[in-house]
Design a protein around this motif. Structure first.
Motif, PDB file in Angstrom:
ATOM      1  N   THR A  20      32.302  79.453  54.609  1.00  0.00           N
ATOM      2  CA  THR A  20      32.657  78.517  53.536  1.00  0.00           C
ATOM      3  C   THR A  20      33.827  79.113  52.768  1.00  0.00           C
ATOM      4  O   THR A  20      33.756  80.280  52.335  1.00  0.00           O
ATOM      5  N   ASP A  21      34.889  78.333  52.615  1.00  0.00           N
ATOM      6  CA  ASP A  21      36.056  78.755  51.824  1.00  0.00           C
ATOM      7  C   ASP A  21      36.572  80.128  52.242  1.00  0.00           C
ATOM      8  O   ASP A  21      36.857  80.981  51.387  1.00  0.00           O
ATOM      9  N   LEU A  22      36.703  80.326  53.528  1.00  0.00           N
ATOM     10  CA  LEU A  22      37.178  81.620  54.027  1.00  0.00           C
ATOM     11  C   LEU A  22      38.708  81.609  54.149  1.00  0.00           C
ATOM     12  O   LEU A  22      39.258  80.781  54.893  1.00  0.00           O
ATOM     13  N   PRO A  23      39.392  82.546  53.455  1.00  0.00           N
ATOM     14  CA  PRO A  23      40.869  82.578  53.529  1.00  0.00           C
ATOM     15  C   PRO A  23      41.342  83.240  54.818  1.00  0.00           C
ATOM     16  O   PRO A  23      41.929  84.332  54.811  1.00  0.00           O
ATOM     17  N   LEU A  24      41.087  82.559  55.920  1.00  0.00           N
ATOM     18  CA  LEU A  24      41.298  83.132  57.252  1.00  0.00           C
ATOM     19  C   LEU A  24      42.744  83.580  57.466  1.00  0.00           C
ATOM     20  O   LEU A  24      42.990  84.688  57.973  1.00  0.00           O
ATOM     21  N   ALA A  25      43.710  82.761  57.078  1.00  0.00           N
ATOM     22  CA  ALA A  25      45.115  83.112  57.329  1.00  0.00           C
ATOM     23  C   ALA A  25      45.471  84.407  56.596  1.00  0.00           C
ATOM     24  O   ALA A  25      46.043  85.333  57.189  1.00  0.00           O
ATOM     25  N   ASN A  26      45.110  84.467  55.333  1.00  0.00           N
ATOM     26  CA  ASN A  26      45.435  85.692  54.577  1.00  0.00           C
ATOM     27  C   ASN A  26      44.757  86.919  55.159  1.00  0.00           C
ATOM     28  O   ASN A  26      45.341  88.008  55.201  1.00  0.00           O
ATOM     29  N   MET A  27      43.533  86.765  55.613  1.00  0.00           N
ATOM     30  CA  MET A  27      42.804  87.909  56.160  1.00  0.00           C
ATOM     31  C   MET A  27      43.456  88.394  57.458  1.00  0.00           C
ATOM     32  O   MET A  27      43.556  89.599  57.702  1.00  0.00           O
ATOM     33  N   LEU A  28      43.927  87.451  58.274  1.00  0.00           N
ATOM     34  CA  LEU A  28      44.545  87.847  59.541  1.00  0.00           C
ATOM     35  C   LEU A  28      45.969  88.367  59.314  1.00  0.00           C
ATOM     36  O   LEU A  28      46.461  89.219  60.071  1.00  0.00           O
ATOM     37  N   LYS A  29      46.600  87.876  58.250  1.00  0.00           N
ATOM     38  CA  LYS A  29      47.957  88.323  57.916  1.00  0.00           C
ATOM     39  C   LYS A  29      47.986  89.817  57.591  1.00  0.00           C
ATOM     40  O   LYS A  29      49.026  90.462  57.702  1.00  0.00           O
ATOM     41  N   GLU A  30      46.870  90.365  57.168  1.00  0.00           N
ATOM     42  CA  GLU A  30      46.844  91.798  56.848  1.00  0.00           C
ATOM     43  C   GLU A  30      47.121  92.641  58.094  1.00  0.00           C
ATOM     44  O   GLU A  30      47.504  93.797  57.989  1.00  0.00           O
ATOM     45  N   TYR A  31      46.905  92.037  59.257  1.00  0.00           N
ATOM     46  CA  TYR A  31      47.131  92.789  60.500  1.00  0.00           C
ATOM     47  C   TYR A  31      48.547  92.593  61.050  1.00  0.00           C
ATOM     48  O   TYR A  31      49.012  93.408  61.827  1.00  0.00           O
ATOM     49  N   PHE A  32      49.172  91.476  60.705  1.00  0.00           N
ATOM     50  CA  PHE A  32      50.434  91.111  61.392  1.00  0.00           C
ATOM     51  C   PHE A  32      51.476  90.600  60.402  1.00  0.00           C
ATOM     52  O   PHE A  32      51.172  89.736  59.577  1.00  0.00           O
ATOM     53  N   PRO A  33      52.702  91.081  60.525  1.00  0.00           N
ATOM     54  CA  PRO A  33      53.757  90.674  59.587  1.00  0.00           C
ATOM     55  C   PRO A  33      54.463  89.385  60.012  1.00  0.00           C
ATOM     56  O   PRO A  33      55.693  89.326  59.983  1.00  0.00           O
TER      57      PRO A  33
END
Lengths: 311, 311
Positions: free
Chosen positions: B90-103
């Protein structure tokens, strides 16, 4: 910058100049005399445009363009009316014909689409991006605005939401040839039919003692305590609500506006619709529910929406 | 420019690199283990991305971005998964979380929407602007592409076309809580239910002698001359056709694609659908009828559509 809007109807042509705030600053109306050759109808439109320009004290060059809302299926890219039953036009290059009178852009779109655009530019949906306008009249008209622009679909064949089938091969015939379309259950005509049926079944009812039943008289009879009329209205609101839920589930617009004479009943019909939608649409998060409200532009919708075609 | 697509499923995560022609040039799949904390699932996604980059012999900086097709309702503007039942998010900021791995940009959208986009980029709808993809599976999934882009509606609550009501307060309950939704009549599951009912009613039929009925066995029994199965299929095609007509009347897309296992039957189900649409939709001009065709992307749809999110 000014704009000219032409609301072409089977009976009258209404023409107005609107200012940047989409306020109508001059207005005229002339009979359509739809059975004349198209050239003559367009000459009358051109005269009416000159009248409103003169009234407004401006020249056509002061206008971003001229928009026409036409009763029929349109190719908005080329300004052609594919088919209009009320005008008896087929493949009429309306924009090009009107352009011969005026050195500004001429745009053409379906009148129901223009009405939806008017609500976005100046009415109940001002500033919204994605809305659907549903007009409850003889039939159910509909217009879709997506991303702030009219969505017309393939070859102008878009947004006939009244012809979503609500009752699989149902008993009520629709004028489109199918049975069970939403139009046959939730248009103003359908409400009157349902009330007439109920009046026949319930000779003791107030409804059955009316000389003539129209949309308003059903509401009046319900107000006076007639249970038959109340049951008819309850059922009618359910039909309306189910169709609106279908629009929510299919398109999830930000806002669904309801127009036509019945919409003047306001919350009386919209409150049960909102309740049904909140309880029954697929995504029940409150923030995912559209605003459901009456249309505001009334008779001005045609001119303002047509004018808004000229960007 | 390359793109990475992640097809996030409740069981497996499939990841691929696509080239400019949307061909998958490297691929891997890993178990989702959906009950883990989201951080762990995302770490697994990141590892899989690194695997496919390495296989392709490129760096992430060679990619326009990473797209994720997620099973649930998404806020595509902010890359948030509002609600995913299969992931229990629920309301998971998936893009931001994955962005931490990739620029590089990370984009998120619903998986059915991605599948529709994949057909536009590389499949049966290549080069089309306005299409609807309907997937017949456990339920009816749907994705809308308008103007070449995914249309997600208000708060990601768009394109649940399976939940247009086809049978007003009908007898078939839908998992969404209503009765009479298209989903309950025309999904693959619905076909199996209809065949099971018919088998019980017709103990003499071939259908009733099968150990287990699935979508394919109904077609096989009809092929072998079983009248019961033939009647079930005829009725099923009618349900499918009415729902597709509703989409035509509401949105008039250029093309309607049908996906899911049943769509492998091709013209066998699509010919009756096309005939019904041509005879029954509101605007019957041949040029206003959409192309109705099977989806082409199959299992690749998820990766290719997710990759296409990164523009």
């Amino acid at each position: 910058m000014y704009r000219v809007g032409i609301d072409l109807g089977g009976t009258n042509i209404a023409v107005g100049v609107v200012n940047e705030d989409y306020e109508i600053i001059s207005y005229t109306t002339v009979p359509t005399e739809a059975r004349r050759p198209a050239e003559q109808v367009i000459a009358t439109m051109a005269q009416a445009v000159n009248t409103v320009l003169e009234q407004a004290g401006i020249r056509v060059e002061d206008c971003a363009g001229i928009g026409v809302g036409a009763p029929g299926t349109c190719d908005e890219k080329n300004g052609v009316v594919y088919r209009s039953y009320s005008m008896d036009w087929t493949d009429l290059p309306l924009a090009n014909m009107l352009k011969e009178y005026f050195p500004v852009p001429v745009l053409v779109d379906n009148d129901a689409n223009c009405a939806a655009l008017a609500e976005v530019k100046a009415g109940a949906a001002k500033g919204r991006e994605n809305i659907v306008l549903v007009t409850l009249g003889t039939g159910i008209g509909s217009g879709i605005v997506l991303g702030g622009r009219i969505y017309s679909g393939l070859k102008g064949n878009g947004a006939e939401m009244g012809h979503m089938m609500l009752q699989f091969e149902g008993s009520r015939p629709c004028f489109c040839g199918r049975r069970g379309c939403w139009d046959a259950y939730a248009s103003a005509t359908a409400l009157v039919h349902q009330a007439e049926e109920a009046a026949r079944e319930h000779p003791e009812s107030l409804l059955s003692r009316l000389d003539k039943i129209d949309g308003k008289s059903v509401f009046d009879a319900a107000d006076r305590g007639d249970v038959t009329a109340q049951v008819v209205l309850e059922r009618y609101c359910r039909y309306l609500a189910v169709g609106i839920s279908n629009i929510v589930n299919a398109l999830a617009p930000e806002m669904i506006l309801v127009g036509g004479g019945i919409s003047r009943q306001g919350d009386r019909i919209l409150t049960p619709v909102r309740e049904y939608v909140a309880q029954n649409c697929f995504d029940k998060r409150p923030e995912a529910l559209p605003v459901i409200a009456p249309a505001q532009m009334g008779n001005e919708a045609g001119i303002v929406g047509a004018a808004a075609l000229a960007e």
